[in-house]
Scaffold this active site. Structure first.
Site, PDB file in Angstrom:
ATOM      1  N   ASP A   1       0.871  -1.176   0.000  1.00 48.37           N
ATOM      2  CA  ASP A   1       0.000   0.000   0.000  1.00 48.37           C
ATOM      3  C   ASP A   1       0.910   1.230   0.000  1.00 48.37           C
ATOM      4  O   ASP A   1       1.669   1.441   0.948  1.00 48.37           O
ATOM      5  CB  ASP A   1      -0.870  -0.046   1.271  1.00 48.37           C
ATOM      6  CG  ASP A   1      -1.832   1.124   1.363  1.00 48.37           C
ATOM      7  OD1 ASP A   1      -1.657   2.113   0.637  1.00 48.37           O
ATOM      8  OD2 ASP A   1      -2.763   1.027   2.187  1.00 48.37           O
TER       9      ASP A   1
ATOM     10  N   SER B   1      -4.257  14.664 -12.464  1.00 50.43           N
ATOM     11  CA  SER B   1      -5.564  14.739 -13.122  1.00 50.43           C
ATOM     12  C   SER B   1      -5.859  16.178 -13.517  1.00 50.43           C
ATOM     13  O   SER B   1      -5.403  17.120 -12.858  1.00 50.43           O
ATOM     14  CB  SER B   1      -6.639  14.270 -12.139  1.00 50.43           C
ATOM     15  OG  SER B   1      -7.920  14.615 -12.603  1.00 50.43           O
TER      16      SER B   1
ATOM     17  N   TYR C   1      -9.960  15.320  -4.232  1.00 46.52           N
ATOM     18  CA  TYR C   1      -9.053  14.597  -5.145  1.00 46.52           C
ATOM     19  C   TYR C   1      -8.221  15.596  -5.945  1.00 46.52           C
ATOM     20  O   TYR C   1      -6.984  15.472  -6.025  1.00 46.52           O
ATOM     21  CB  TYR C   1      -9.920  13.733  -6.063  1.00 46.52           C
ATOM     22  CG  TYR C   1      -9.247  13.120  -7.264  1.00 46.52           C
ATOM     23  CD1 TYR C   1      -8.354  12.061  -7.126  1.00 46.52           C
ATOM     24  CD2 TYR C   1      -9.557  13.557  -8.560  1.00 46.52           C
ATOM     25  CE1 TYR C   1      -7.778  11.466  -8.247  1.00 46.52           C
ATOM     26  CE2 TYR C   1      -8.994  12.966  -9.673  1.00 46.52           C
ATOM     27  CZ  TYR C   1      -8.103  11.922  -9.513  1.00 46.52           C
ATOM     28  OH  TYR C   1      -7.528  11.324 -10.613  1.00 46.52           O
TER      29      TYR C   1
HETATM   30  N1  LIG Z   1      -8.866   6.856 -15.475  1.00 49.46           N
HETATM   31  C1  LIG Z   1      -9.074   8.159 -15.491  1.00 49.46           C
HETATM   32  O1  LIG Z   1     -10.023   8.674 -16.107  1.00 49.46           O
HETATM   33  C2  LIG Z   1      -8.122   9.093 -14.758  1.00 49.46           C
HETATM   34  C3  LIG Z   1      -8.288  10.469 -14.937  1.00 49.46           C
HETATM   35  C4  LIG Z   1      -7.409  11.326 -14.301  1.00 49.46           C
HETATM   36  C5  LIG Z   1      -6.377  10.828 -13.535  1.00 49.46           C
HETATM   37  N2  LIG Z   1      -6.261   9.481 -13.358  1.00 49.46           N
HETATM   38  C6  LIG Z   1      -5.175   8.995 -12.516  1.00 49.46           C
HETATM   39  O2  LIG Z   1      -4.445   8.027 -13.235  1.00 49.46           O
HETATM   40  C7  LIG Z   1      -3.914   7.055 -12.335  1.00 49.46           C
HETATM   41  C8  LIG Z   1      -4.324   5.679 -12.800  1.00 49.46           C
HETATM   42  O3  LIG Z   1      -5.730   5.625 -12.843  1.00 49.46           O
HETATM   43  P1  LIG Z   1      -6.534   4.350 -13.365  1.00 49.46           P
HETATM   44  O4  LIG Z   1      -7.864   4.858 -13.765  1.00 49.46           O
HETATM   45  O5  LIG Z   1      -5.695   3.560 -14.274  1.00 49.46           O
HETATM   46  O6  LIG Z   1      -6.693   3.576 -11.979  1.00 49.46           O
HETATM   47  P2  LIG Z   1      -7.368   2.181 -11.612  1.00 49.46           P
HETATM   48  O7  LIG Z   1      -8.185   2.460 -10.412  1.00 49.46           O
HETATM   49  O8  LIG Z   1      -7.965   1.504 -12.778  1.00 49.46           O
HETATM   50  O9  LIG Z   1      -6.075   1.341 -11.192  1.00 49.46           O
HETATM   51  C9  LIG Z   1      -5.275   1.814 -10.148  1.00 49.46           C
HETATM   52  C10 LIG Z   1      -4.558   0.661  -9.487  1.00 49.46           C
HETATM   53  O10 LIG Z   1      -3.866   1.262  -8.382  1.00 49.46           O
HETATM   54  C11 LIG Z   1      -3.991   0.416  -7.265  1.00 49.46           C
HETATM   55  N3  LIG Z   1      -3.911   1.213  -6.047  1.00 49.46           N
HETATM   56  C12 LIG Z   1      -4.818   2.114  -5.600  1.00 49.46           C
HETATM   57  N4  LIG Z   1      -4.446   2.578  -4.413  1.00 49.46           N
HETATM   58  C13 LIG Z   1      -3.274   1.963  -4.104  1.00 49.46           C
HETATM   59  C14 LIG Z   1      -2.415   2.028  -3.002  1.00 49.46           C
HETATM   60  N5  LIG Z   1      -2.703   2.778  -1.948  1.00 49.46           N
HETATM   61  N6  LIG Z   1      -1.288   1.292  -3.034  1.00 49.46           N
HETATM   62  C15 LIG Z   1      -0.996   0.504  -4.091  1.00 49.46           C
HETATM   63  N7  LIG Z   1      -1.808   0.383  -5.155  1.00 49.46           N
HETATM   64  C16 LIG Z   1      -2.932   1.105  -5.162  1.00 49.46           C
HETATM   65  C17 LIG Z   1      -5.367  -0.235  -7.392  1.00 49.46           C
HETATM   66  O11 LIG Z   1      -5.412  -1.456  -6.679  1.00 49.46           O
HETATM   67  C18 LIG Z   1      -5.489  -0.396  -8.912  1.00 49.46           C
HETATM   68  O12 LIG Z   1      -5.088  -1.689  -9.335  1.00 49.46           O
HETATM   69  C19 LIG Z   1      -4.433   7.457 -10.953  1.00 49.46           C
HETATM   70  O13 LIG Z   1      -3.460   8.195 -10.273  1.00 49.46           O
HETATM   71  C20 LIG Z   1      -5.635   8.312 -11.259  1.00 49.46           C
HETATM   72  O14 LIG Z   1      -5.938   9.198 -10.219  1.00 49.46           O
HETATM   73  C21 LIG Z   1      -7.098   8.605 -13.955  1.00 49.46           C
END
Ligand SMILES: NC(=O)c1ccc[n+]([C@@H]2O[C@H](COP(=O)([O-])OP(=O)(O)OC[C@H]3O[C@@H](n4cnc5c(N)ncnc54)[C@H](O)[C@@H]3O)[C@@H](O)[C@H]2O)c1
Length: 261
Positions: free
Chosen positions: A65, A152, A165
């Site tokens: 984590d 983001s 966030y």
């Molecule tokens: N998908 C979007 O639309 C979007 C938009 C803006 C920003 N983001 C950012 O992009 C990044 C990736 O997003 P995504 O949509 O691929 O995420 P997702 O939720 O699909 O995957 C994220 C992974 O991170 C892991 N994770 C979460 N918290 C954790 C922790 N404390 N320790 C270890 N692992 C952890 C989860 O288990 C998951 O497998 C994130 O930082 C998110 O905030 C995503």
């Protein structure tokens, strides 16, 4: 010469068990890096690392984590024992943390409690500090490194549903600018990639809602959702030797949503 080559480098990608992080891991592996796949969920990290090994890459899974500094520190030490010190850190773990749905209905900020804010701040801000603190000393020692943090557009332009966030992500960007200034003379670059809606399992509630997507895309010059590849392409570039004079910046990858000056 392949400027995007990461041959001989070790890349640690947090939250790489699915979505954007998994694709970043695939890109790093395809360009020759030894890849450390971190996730809170062991089975996700193991599956991505196994997939990379099946393709002939050097990859290993590490479950921890990122909000727990001691655990992150131990992970970085054990990854270094297997693959050598981390050259490329991608702070990707984010959203609402490992189990929560970031798109779930939530009370407006003015009705929320401090306990509601903590998971967002912990993963999107402290997670970045923890992994950076654990990885940067070895980068300083060796005079080379890359720290790339996925933030983001909620941090750039605000999102009414995701104010905490956005604040935590903006904090990560501000931290990255300061860190970039502190470590530049050691050959380390520090940058952020700011995403808008990218189709990943983590935001499935939103990106699988056709009417919501239709409304969202009116704000995007390129009328499609992002794909993990769109983000991973830029992360790979910033991780590579093509980007040695780029630091302290935030680059949007967003199909023309929130166009910047
Ligand atoms: N998908 C979007 O639309 C979007 C938009 C803006 C920003 N983001 C950012 O992009 C990044 C990736 O997003 P995504 O949509 O691929 O995420 P997702 O939720 O699909 O995957 C994220 C992974 O991170 C892991 N994770 C979460 N918290 C954790 C922790 N404390 N320790 C270890 N692992 C952890 C989860 O288990 C998951 O497998 C994130 O930082 C998110 O905030 C995503």
């Amino acid at each position: 010469m392949n400027l995007l080559s990461l041959k001989g480098r070790t890349a640690l990608i947090t939250g790489a068990g699915q979505g954007v992080g998994a694709q970043v891991a695939r890109h790093c592996a395809a360009h020759g890096a030894r890849v450390v796949v971190n996730d809170f969920h062991a089975e996700r990290a193991e599956a991505v690392a196994a997939g990379l090994r099946d393709e002939g890459a050097q990859a290993t899974a590490r479950t921890c984590d990122v909000t727990d500094y001691e655990a992150v520190s131990a992970m970085v030490t054990s990854a270094a024992e297997e693959f050598g010190p981390v050259d490329v850190l991608v702070n990707n773990a984010g959203n609402a943390g490992p189990s929560a749905d970031p798109m779930a209905p939530a009370p407006p900020f003015w009705e929320s409690e401090p306990a509601d804010w903590k998971p967002w701040v912990d993963v999107n801000f402290y997670g970045v500090l923890n992994a950076s603190r654990a990885c940067v000393p070895a980068m300083v020692e060796r005079g080379h490194g890359r720290v790339i943090t996925v933030i983001s557009d909620a941090a750039r332009v605000g999102d009414a549903q995701l104010a905490v966030y956005g604040g935590a992500k903006a904090g990560a960007a501000g931290f990255s600018r300061g860190l970039a200034r502190a470590v530049g003379r050691h050959g380390i670059t520090v940058n952020c990639v700011a995403l808008s809606a990218v189709r990943t399992p983590g935001v499935a509630t939103a990106v699988e809602d056709a009417s919501l997507v239709k409304a969202m895309l009116r704000q995007y010059s390129i009328r499609r959702l992002g794909e993990p590849d769109d983000a991973a392409n830029l992360v790979l570039f910033l991780a590579s030797d093509a980007a040695t004079w780029i630091t302290g910046q935030t680059y949007p990858v967003n199909g023309g949503f929130a166009v910047s000056t």
